[in-house]
Write a protein that holds these residues in place. Structure first.
Motif, PDB file in Angstrom:
ATOM      1  N   ALA A 235       0.831  -1.208   0.000  1.00  0.00           N
ATOM      2  CA  ALA A 235       0.000   0.000   0.000  1.00  0.00           C
ATOM      3  C   ALA A 235       0.865   1.256   0.000  1.00  0.00           C
ATOM      4  O   ALA A 235       0.488   2.283  -0.571  1.00  0.00           O
ATOM      5  N   GLU A 236       2.026   1.161   0.620  1.00  0.00           N
ATOM      6  CA  GLU A 236       2.951   2.294   0.662  1.00  0.00           C
ATOM      7  C   GLU A 236       3.440   2.635  -0.751  1.00  0.00           C
ATOM      8  O   GLU A 236       3.574   3.808  -1.106  1.00  0.00           O
ATOM      9  N   LEU A 237       3.683   1.618  -1.546  1.00  0.00           N
ATOM     10  CA  LEU A 237       4.099   1.870  -2.934  1.00  0.00           C
ATOM     11  C   LEU A 237       2.991   2.621  -3.674  1.00  0.00           C
ATOM     12  O   LEU A 237       3.251   3.597  -4.381  1.00  0.00           O
ATOM     13  N   VAL A 238       1.767   2.180  -3.489  1.00  0.00           N
ATOM     14  CA  VAL A 238       0.637   2.835  -4.159  1.00  0.00           C
ATOM     15  C   VAL A 238       0.562   4.304  -3.733  1.00  0.00           C
ATOM     16  O   VAL A 238       0.392   5.191  -4.561  1.00  0.00           O
ATOM     17  N   ARG A 239       0.755   4.530  -2.432  1.00  0.00           N
ATOM     18  CA  ARG A 239       0.725   5.906  -1.938  1.00  0.00           C
ATOM     19  C   ARG A 239       1.813   6.755  -2.601  1.00  0.00           C
ATOM     20  O   ARG A 239       1.571   7.854  -3.091  1.00  0.00           O
ATOM     21  N   LEU A 240       3.032   6.203  -2.649  1.00  0.00           N
ATOM     22  CA  LEU A 240       4.149   6.952  -3.242  1.00  0.00           C
ATOM     23  C   LEU A 240       3.936   7.214  -4.735  1.00  0.00           C
ATOM     24  O   LEU A 240       4.233   8.297  -5.237  1.00  0.00           O
ATOM     25  N   LEU A 241       3.397   6.233  -5.423  1.00  0.00           N
ATOM     26  CA  LEU A 241       3.158   6.422  -6.868  1.00  0.00           C
ATOM     27  C   LEU A 241       2.138   7.534  -7.091  1.00  0.00           C
ATOM     28  O   LEU A 241       2.216   8.274  -8.061  1.00  0.00           O
ATOM     29  N   HIS A 242       1.207   7.634  -6.151  1.00  0.00           N
ATOM     30  CA  HIS A 242       0.172   8.654  -6.293  1.00  0.00           C
ATOM     31  C   HIS A 242       0.670  10.028  -5.813  1.00  0.00           C
ATOM     32  O   HIS A 242       0.610  11.009  -6.541  1.00  0.00           O
ATOM     33  N   GLU A 243       1.214  10.048  -4.600  1.00  0.00           N
ATOM     34  CA  GLU A 243       1.509  11.346  -3.979  1.00  0.00           C
ATOM     35  C   GLU A 243       2.865  11.913  -4.377  1.00  0.00           C
ATOM     36  O   GLU A 243       3.024  13.117  -4.528  1.00  0.00           O
ATOM     37  N   GLU A 244       3.854  11.052  -4.531  1.00  0.00           N
ATOM     38  CA  GLU A 244       5.208  11.536  -4.786  1.00  0.00           C
ATOM     39  C   GLU A 244       5.526  11.535  -6.288  1.00  0.00           C
ATOM     40  O   GLU A 244       5.872  12.557  -6.860  1.00  0.00           O
ATOM     41  N   ALA A 245       5.374  10.381  -6.898  1.00  0.00           N
ATOM     42  CA  ALA A 245       5.717  10.279  -8.329  1.00  0.00           C
ATOM     43  C   ALA A 245       4.605  10.851  -9.205  1.00  0.00           C
ATOM     44  O   ALA A 245       4.850  11.243 -10.351  1.00  0.00           O
ATOM     45  N   LYS A 246       3.395  10.874  -8.675  1.00  0.00           N
ATOM     46  CA  LYS A 246       2.231  11.394  -9.411  1.00  0.00           C
ATOM     47  C   LYS A 246       2.050  10.720 -10.767  1.00  0.00           C
ATOM     48  O   LYS A 246       1.825  11.372 -11.788  1.00  0.00           O
ATOM     49  N   VAL A 247       2.181   9.394 -10.769  1.00  0.00           N
ATOM     50  CA  VAL A 247       1.992   8.677 -12.037  1.00  0.00           C
ATOM     51  C   VAL A 247       0.707   7.868 -12.035  1.00  0.00           C
ATOM     52  O   VAL A 247       0.358   7.259 -13.043  1.00  0.00           O
TER      53      VAL A 247
ATOM     54  N   ALA B 254      12.333   0.784 -27.665  1.00  0.00           N
ATOM     55  CA  ALA B 254      12.738   1.732 -26.617  1.00  0.00           C
ATOM     56  C   ALA B 254      11.504   2.529 -26.235  1.00  0.00           C
ATOM     57  O   ALA B 254      10.792   3.022 -27.109  1.00  0.00           O
ATOM     58  N   ILE B 255      11.246   2.618 -24.946  1.00  0.00           N
ATOM     59  CA  ILE B 255      10.022   3.290 -24.510  1.00  0.00           C
ATOM     60  C   ILE B 255      10.343   4.336 -23.451  1.00  0.00           C
ATOM     61  O   ILE B 255      11.395   4.275 -22.813  1.00  0.00           O
ATOM     62  N   LYS B 256       9.434   5.296 -23.292  1.00  0.00           N
ATOM     63  CA  LYS B 256       9.596   6.258 -22.192  1.00  0.00           C
ATOM     64  C   LYS B 256       8.253   6.583 -21.554  1.00  0.00           C
ATOM     65  O   LYS B 256       7.776   7.714 -21.638  1.00  0.00           O
ATOM     66  N   PRO B 257       7.653   5.574 -20.927  1.00  0.00           N
ATOM     67  CA  PRO B 257       6.366   5.822 -20.263  1.00  0.00           C
ATOM     68  C   PRO B 257       6.577   6.625 -18.989  1.00  0.00           C
ATOM     69  O   PRO B 257       7.712   6.801 -18.537  1.00  0.00           O
ATOM     70  N   ASN B 258       5.474   7.070 -18.378  1.00  0.00           N
ATOM     71  CA  ASN B 258       5.566   7.742 -17.081  1.00  0.00           C
ATOM     72  C   ASN B 258       5.880   6.745 -15.982  1.00  0.00           C
ATOM     73  O   ASN B 258       6.521   7.082 -15.002  1.00  0.00           O
ATOM     74  N   LEU B 259       5.383   5.520 -16.152  1.00  0.00           N
ATOM     75  CA  LEU B 259       5.593   4.497 -15.130  1.00  0.00           C
ATOM     76  C   LEU B 259       5.985   3.177 -15.787  1.00  0.00           C
ATOM     77  O   LEU B 259       5.301   2.704 -16.696  1.00  0.00           O
ATOM     78  N   TYR B 260       7.088   2.612 -15.334  1.00  0.00           N
ATOM     79  CA  TYR B 260       7.528   1.301 -15.823  1.00  0.00           C
ATOM     80  C   TYR B 260       7.697   0.382 -14.628  1.00  0.00           C
ATOM     81  O   TYR B 260       8.454   0.694 -13.713  1.00  0.00           O
ATOM     82  N   ALA B 277      14.667   5.669 -19.852  1.00  0.00           N
ATOM     83  CA  ALA B 277      14.106   7.005 -20.044  1.00  0.00           C
ATOM     84  C   ALA B 277      12.736   7.143 -19.391  1.00  0.00           C
ATOM     85  O   ALA B 277      12.165   8.234 -19.365  1.00  0.00           O
ATOM     86  N   SER B 278      12.197   6.054 -18.868  1.00  0.00           N
ATOM     87  CA  SER B 278      10.890   6.113 -18.198  1.00  0.00           C
ATOM     88  C   SER B 278      10.976   7.080 -17.028  1.00  0.00           C
ATOM     89  O   SER B 278      11.993   7.149 -16.352  1.00  0.00           O
ATOM     90  N   ARG B 279       9.881   7.796 -16.772  1.00  0.00           N
ATOM     91  CA  ARG B 279       9.921   8.811 -15.725  1.00  0.00           C
ATOM     92  C   ARG B 279      10.071   8.175 -14.346  1.00  0.00           C
ATOM     93  O   ARG B 279      10.929   8.569 -13.563  1.00  0.00           O
ATOM     94  N   THR B 280       9.236   7.186 -14.046  1.00  0.00           N
ATOM     95  CA  THR B 280       9.305   6.512 -12.752  1.00  0.00           C
ATOM     96  C   THR B 280       9.437   5.011 -12.986  1.00  0.00           C
ATOM     97  O   THR B 280       8.672   4.434 -13.766  1.00  0.00           O
ATOM     98  N   ILE B 281      10.416   4.399 -12.310  1.00  0.00           N
ATOM     99  CA  ILE B 281      10.652   2.972 -12.504  1.00  0.00           C
ATOM    100  C   ILE B 281      10.471   2.229 -11.179  1.00  0.00           C
ATOM    101  O   ILE B 281      11.009   2.635 -10.146  1.00  0.00           O
ATOM    102  N   VAL B 282       9.687   1.166 -11.214  1.00  0.00           N
ATOM    103  CA  VAL B 282       9.505   0.306 -10.046  1.00  0.00           C
ATOM    104  C   VAL B 282      10.086  -1.068 -10.381  1.00  0.00           C
ATOM    105  O   VAL B 282       9.795  -1.618 -11.438  1.00  0.00           O
ATOM    106  N   ALA B 283      10.935  -1.591  -9.492  1.00  0.00           N
ATOM    107  CA  ALA B 283      11.475  -2.935  -9.707  1.00  0.00           C
ATOM    108  C   ALA B 283      10.992  -3.857  -8.607  1.00  0.00           C
ATOM    109  O   ALA B 283      11.046  -3.514  -7.422  1.00  0.00           O
TER     110      ALA B 283
END
Ligand SMILES: Cc1cc2nc3c(=O)[nH]c(=O)nc-3n(C[C@H](O)[C@H](O)[C@H](O)COP(=O)(O)OP(=O)(O)OC[C@H]3O[C@@H](n4cnc5c(N)ncnc54)[C@H](O)[C@@H]3O)c2cc1C
Ligand SMILES: Nc1ncnc2c1ncn2[C@@H]1O[C@H](COP(=O)(O)O)[C@@H](O)[C@H]1O
Lengths: 248, 322
Positions: A235-247, B254-260, B277-283
């Motif tokens: 849930a913390e990830l969801v919060r950060l994606l919304h509030e911090e990264a705004k994606v 090659a992609i550059k989405p807002n979220l990957y 180049a993606s704006r925000t990356i989650v691994a």
């Protein structure tokens, strides 16, 4: 069938990329060069034409003497002859004009290039060559069969694929799918020995003016440190994606 | 003088991508002190007036049987003709599959410099100078034109979309067909209901850590709540777990989405080349030492088979609440 395979000589995909101290150019120091990965698929496809239905393969590079090991490798993989246009590949238009001149003189039936070079990622050369020669052009080509002067091809489009037909002579910008990864040919000892005696013709360039000039190079800004989130607290990830990264 | 822009449509529909091109063109035109004109080709089932919201006052609609299916040379011929008629020295094209095929052919016919793989608005208009990506995401380069006529081929998702108000006037236009060597389209096989990768704003991607194609259901479910496209690493497509068209990286798209979101992908240099180049990356990876964590903004060390379904659940809750 006479096939011309355009080979771009590029840094190995694992290379660290550095620029010269004044950021005016790519620093080649310590970099390994290879056949552009997209061109490898095209070259192997050409070798299949040769083996299955007969074809004569010429590989071509526009570059200085430093690219010859790359051309020799292409000869070892199965090309019959190589041509090097002795010039700095200053921009895509310049290179395309050189390739078009070689293609015209050699009356090739099929010109295989890659979808893009992994150095400057231009993705321009094959389309320009086709337009200069007024040959049909198929980009992002993932399948090709040729019989009786006609080609059936498959190309990628946004969200799908398209089956097309075109008459020879023809230019393609190829990629994986022309052959599969597992089918890529690598040079064997016999090929390497034979390559030594194949012709590598060095030609003077046409006089052409480039249309662009390159300024300074920069590296991407470094990423700030990763934020680790506990696997039990998604849930913390969801919060950060919304509030911090705004994606989201 | 004017700036011409290709407003591409897919089976008669415009997309976000189309409007990004319109906005790119109107901003470029403003920098040049001139106006931008849109070009629409073929049958459309929505109005091109919408382009007015992105700064275009005029759209030319060409509906000619000779252009019914895409062909790089013939489309280039049509654009060169329209550019001449409208005294357009700059042409803006988005780097879609067709855009990438059209631009080089047009550069020859319009006697223009082609500035490709451009990642932002021009930095200068005299001479036209752009920032382009080079070495597959590992660098950038300032490239200037030495010509009067120019084509800018930009990477989709390069500028944020801003919507204003207004409606463009739509005029029909024709093009003088001459003999061009074309390809004949026999059939089109479109994957239905999927968001094409180059334009996806969010992408969920799976690697070899997912063990087999049967485990992609959870990737697709996550993608569905996020309205995301799906992607994969190269070995995954080489093993035919997923179609080649989903392969991202140096030798893929090659992609550059807002979220990957990368799930069970180690983060090899060739993979990162296509996604960094993606704006925000989650691994999400079970190995705390996986290189992807160095390239990511957010990371979760854990078993994908547990983390991903939980993430999907949390996102559903979030959506319900927002
Ligand atoms: C010329 C060349 C070009 C290339 N081009 C590309 C390219 O364009 N794109 C590309 O992707 N690769 C490319 N590669 C391949 C690249 O080098 C890597 O081999 C590839 O990216 C690895 O894919 P992967 O991360 O899916 O698999 P692996 O490296 O096998 O990684 C799997 C990851 O999953 C994790 N994992 C395992 N189980 C779980 C679990 N239960 N939950 C969570 N995580 C788990 C592991 O810790 C590991 O980090 C190229 C290679 C070469 C030589
Ligand atoms: N210097 C060159 N010599 C020969 N072929 C080239 C050269 N540069 C590009 N090509 C060909 O054009 C394709 C696309 O390159 P580019 O347009 O530079 O991205 C490559 O895959 C090659 O097939």
């Amino acid at each position: 069938m006479k096939v011309l395979v355009c080979i771009s000589h590029v840094p190995d995909t694992t290379s660290k990329i550095n620029f010269t101290a004044d950021n005016s150019a790519f620093d080649k120091n310590g970099v390994q060069f290879v056949i552009n990965p997209y061109d490898e698929f095209g070259l192997t496809r050409a070798v299949w034409f040769k083996e299955k239905q007969g074809a004569q393969i010429t590989v071509l590079n526009v570059g200085r003497a430093e690219t010859e090991p790359t051309l020799r490798k292409a000869l070892a993989i199965g090309a019959d002859a190589a041509i090097r246009v002795d010039a700095d590949p200053s921009d895509s238009f310049y290179v395309a004009q050189q390739i078009a001149a070689v293609a015209k003189e050699g009356a090739y039936d099929l010109i295989i290039a890659g979808r893009e070079s992994i150095d400057y990622n231009g993705g321009q050369v094959p389309g320009m060559v086709a337009s200069i020669l007024n040959f049909p052009f198929v980009n992002a080509c993932v399948g090709m069969e040729v019989s009786d002067n006609e080609a059936s091809l498959i190309r990628e489009i946004d969200g799908g694929k398209e089956k097309v037909k075109a008459s020879l002579p023809l230019v393609i910008g190829g990629q994986k799918g022309l052959v599969e990864e597992k089918d890529l040919r690598i040079p064997n000892m016999r090929g390497i020995m034979q390559a030594r005696s194949k012709s590598l013709d060095v030609r003077a360039p046409q006089e052409i003016a480039a249309k662009t000039s390159t300024g300074s190079f920069t590296k991407p800004a470094p990423k700030s440190a990763v934020k680790m989130i506990d696997a039990d607290n998604v849930a913390e990830l969801v919060r950060l994606l919304h509030e911090e990264a705004k994606v989201i | 003088m004017s700036v011409l822009v290709y407003l591409e449509n897919w089976e008669g529909q415009f997309k976000k991508n189309t409007w990004e091109a319109a906005l790119y063109a109107s901003k470029t035109a403003t920098m040049q002190g001139t106006e931008a004109i849109g070009v629409v080709i073929g049958d459309i089932n929505e109005s091109a007036e919408e382009a007015g919201k992105y700064g275009l006052s005029k759209v030319l609609h060409v509906n000619d049987a000779a252009l019914a299916s895409f062909d790089a040379n013939r489309y280039a011929q049509a654009f060169a003709h329209l550019a001449q008629e409208n005294n357009a020295s700059t042409i803006i094209i988005s780097g879609t599959f067709n855009g990438k095929a059209l631009a080089p052919a047009l550069s020859i016919k319009h006697n223009a410099a082609l500035l490709s793989n451009v990642v932002d608005l021009p930095t200068n208009v005299n001479p036209l100078t752009v920032k382009r990506g080079v070495f597959s995401g590992k660098g950038f380069n300032d490239l200037s034109s030495t010509e009067t006529n120019n084509i800018v081929l930009f990477v989709p998702n390069s500028i944020p979309l801003e919507e204003g108000s207004g409606a463009a006037s739509v005029e029909s236009a024709s093009f003088a067909s001459a003999d061009e060597k074309t390809v004949v389209v026999e059939s089109i096989d479109r994957v239905k209901g999927k968001i094409p990768l180059p334009e996806a704003e969010r992408v969920v991607s799976g690697g070899r850590g997912l063990k087999g194609p049967e485990n992609w259901t959870m990737v697709e479910e996550l993608a569905e709540v996020l309205e995301a496209g799906t992607a994969c690493s190269k070995p995954v497509s080489d093993m035919d777990w997923r179609p080649h068209s989903e392969h991202v990286g140096q030798t893929g798209i090659a992609i550059k989405p807002n979220l990957y979101i990368a799930i069970g992908i180690s983060g090899a240099i060739q993979h990162l080349a296509g996604v960094s180049a993606s704006r925000t990356i989650v691994a999400i990876n079970s190995d705390a030492e996986a290189p992807f964590f160095k390239a990511a903004d957010y990371g979760i060390v854990g078993d994908a088979f547990q983390v991903v379904p939980k993430l999907t659940e949390e996102l559903k809750k979030f959506k319900a609440a927002n």
